[in-house]
Design a protein around this motif. Structure first.
Motif, PDB file in Angstrom:
ATOM      1  N   ASP A  27     -27.311  -0.613  -4.329  1.00 37.56           N
ATOM      2  CA  ASP A  27     -26.849   0.654  -4.886  1.00 37.56           C
ATOM      3  C   ASP A  27     -25.462   0.419  -5.491  1.00 37.56           C
ATOM      4  O   ASP A  27     -24.445   0.542  -4.813  1.00 37.56           O
ATOM      5  N   TRP A  39     -26.592   4.205   1.248  1.00 37.34           N
ATOM      6  CA  TRP A  39     -26.912   5.473   1.905  1.00 37.34           C
ATOM      7  C   TRP A  39     -25.819   5.918   2.871  1.00 37.34           C
ATOM      8  O   TRP A  39     -25.534   7.115   2.980  1.00 37.34           O
ATOM      9  N   ARG A  42     -22.942   7.436   1.014  1.00 32.45           N
ATOM     10  CA  ARG A  42     -23.376   8.743   0.507  1.00 32.45           C
ATOM     11  C   ARG A  42     -23.421   9.774   1.632  1.00 32.45           C
ATOM     12  O   ARG A  42     -23.004  10.928   1.453  1.00 32.45           O
ATOM     13  N   HIS A 192     -31.510   4.795  -1.971  1.00 32.72           N
ATOM     14  CA  HIS A 192     -30.381   5.061  -1.079  1.00 32.72           C
ATOM     15  C   HIS A 192     -30.037   6.550  -1.061  1.00 32.72           C
ATOM     16  O   HIS A 192     -29.685   7.098  -0.003  1.00 32.72           O
ATOM     17  N   ARG A 193     -30.122   7.201  -2.214  1.00 37.53           N
ATOM     18  CA  ARG A 193     -29.847   8.641  -2.266  1.00 37.53           C
ATOM     19  C   ARG A 193     -30.820   9.408  -1.378  1.00 37.53           C
ATOM     20  O   ARG A 193     -30.420  10.306  -0.622  1.00 37.53           O
ATOM     21  N   VAL A 195     -32.531   8.257   1.221  1.00 34.81           N
ATOM     22  CA  VAL A 195     -32.288   7.970   2.639  1.00 34.81           C
ATOM     23  C   VAL A 195     -31.061   8.729   3.137  1.00 34.81           C
ATOM     24  O   VAL A 195     -31.055   9.247   4.266  1.00 34.81           O
ATOM     25  N   ALA A 196     -30.019   8.833   2.320  1.00 35.60           N
ATOM     26  CA  ALA A 196     -28.834   9.592   2.718  1.00 35.60           C
ATOM     27  C   ALA A 196     -29.178  11.051   2.978  1.00 35.60           C
ATOM     28  O   ALA A 196     -28.719  11.650   3.964  1.00 35.60           O
TER      29      ALA A 196
END
Length: 267
Positions: A27, A39, A42, A192-193, A195-196
């Motif tokens: 990321d 993540w 974020r 990653h977004r 999962v965050a």
């Protein structure tokens, strides 16, 4: 899923420990191209915003380093984390161990639980994450059964000790290759977004107008010949170096320090 409740003014000191996943590969941070976001970064930003809305604030450290096995995560990283006196710790690891031919899943689960006990005894809340489902992944789909067994152990540990869990195994969006980077081992920015957002939800918050598992439009079809060329390029560029490091006992994280060793406000 969460077996805990957020503090009234939110968490104040969040420390993330783990491997490449928590370090944030792949990321890319557009403001700092030399460093990955990920993540956990974020999530820290969202937790800080939630705390500020309630009159508090958050400091954040990320001690994760790519390539690390669970021994290091629950050893040096955990010791460092406890020195920072956090009230929230995310601990995600074991993926690099599971890929080893002689991985002892029972021993890995026991190591992870011992770490969770240390954290809970210190007063910190704990966020865990299941592995993703590697059903359609090249190479690692061969150890899907190990991933499933380790995921079951994580749920059991969470229930016993009141932890929150990011259910990556159950996220349909992570079964879509558009959530993954070109190396097919690490998520891209969209993964990653998501999962965050899932982590934020697992900690008891409700993201506004955001669904971590929102479905995508159908993926465009790829001709078999193009898929073959893509697979050949991936094997040359990504798989061969990865196998080489394991055969020689090297790690992509050798000599790397953690990217955020101190508690500071999220960016």
């Amino acid at each position: 899923m969460s077996f805990l409740t957020p503090p009234e003014q939110g968490w104040r000191r969040y420390v993330a420990i783990g491997d490449s996943f928590t370090e944030g590969m792949n990321d890319v941070d557009p403001q700092r191209p030399e460093q990955f976001r990920g993540w956990a970064d974020r999530l820290a930003a969202m937790l800080d915003e939630a705390a500020r809305e309630r009159g508090g604030s958050l400091d954040y450290a990320n001690l994760a380093i790519r390539g690390r096995k669970l021994d290091d995560i629950v050893g040096r990283q955990l010791d460092h984390a406890l020195e920072l006196e956090p009230d929230l710790v995310s601990i995600v690891g074991g993926g690099n161990d599971i890929l080893r031919p002689r991985a002892d899943l029972g021993a890995l689960a026991a190591q992870l639980e011992d770490a969770v006990v240390r954290l809970r005894e210190s007063g910190a809340d704990v966020l865990l994450a299941t592995p993703t489902d590697p059903k359609d992944a090249p190479v690692i789909r061969a150890v899907r059964g190990r991933h499933a067994m380790f995921a079951a152990s994580i749920w059991s540990i969470a229930r016993r000790h009141g932890c929150a869990v990011i259910d990556q195994w159950g996220m349909h969006a992570l079964k879509d290759w558009r959530s993954w980077s070109e190396d097919r081992l690490h998520m891209n920015s969209d993964g990653h977004r998501r999962v965050a957002l899932a982590a934020y939800t697992a900690l008891g918050y409700s993201p506004v107008d955001a669904d971590p598992d929102a479905p995508r439009s159908p993926a465009p079809s790829i001709a078999r010949s193009q898929q073959w060329r893509n697979d050949r390029e991936w094997a040359t560029v990504h798989l061969r170096p990865w196998v080489g490091r394991r055969l020689t006992g090297r790690s992509s994280g050798d000599g790397r320090p953690p990217k955020r060793p101190l508690l500071t406000p999220p960016e």
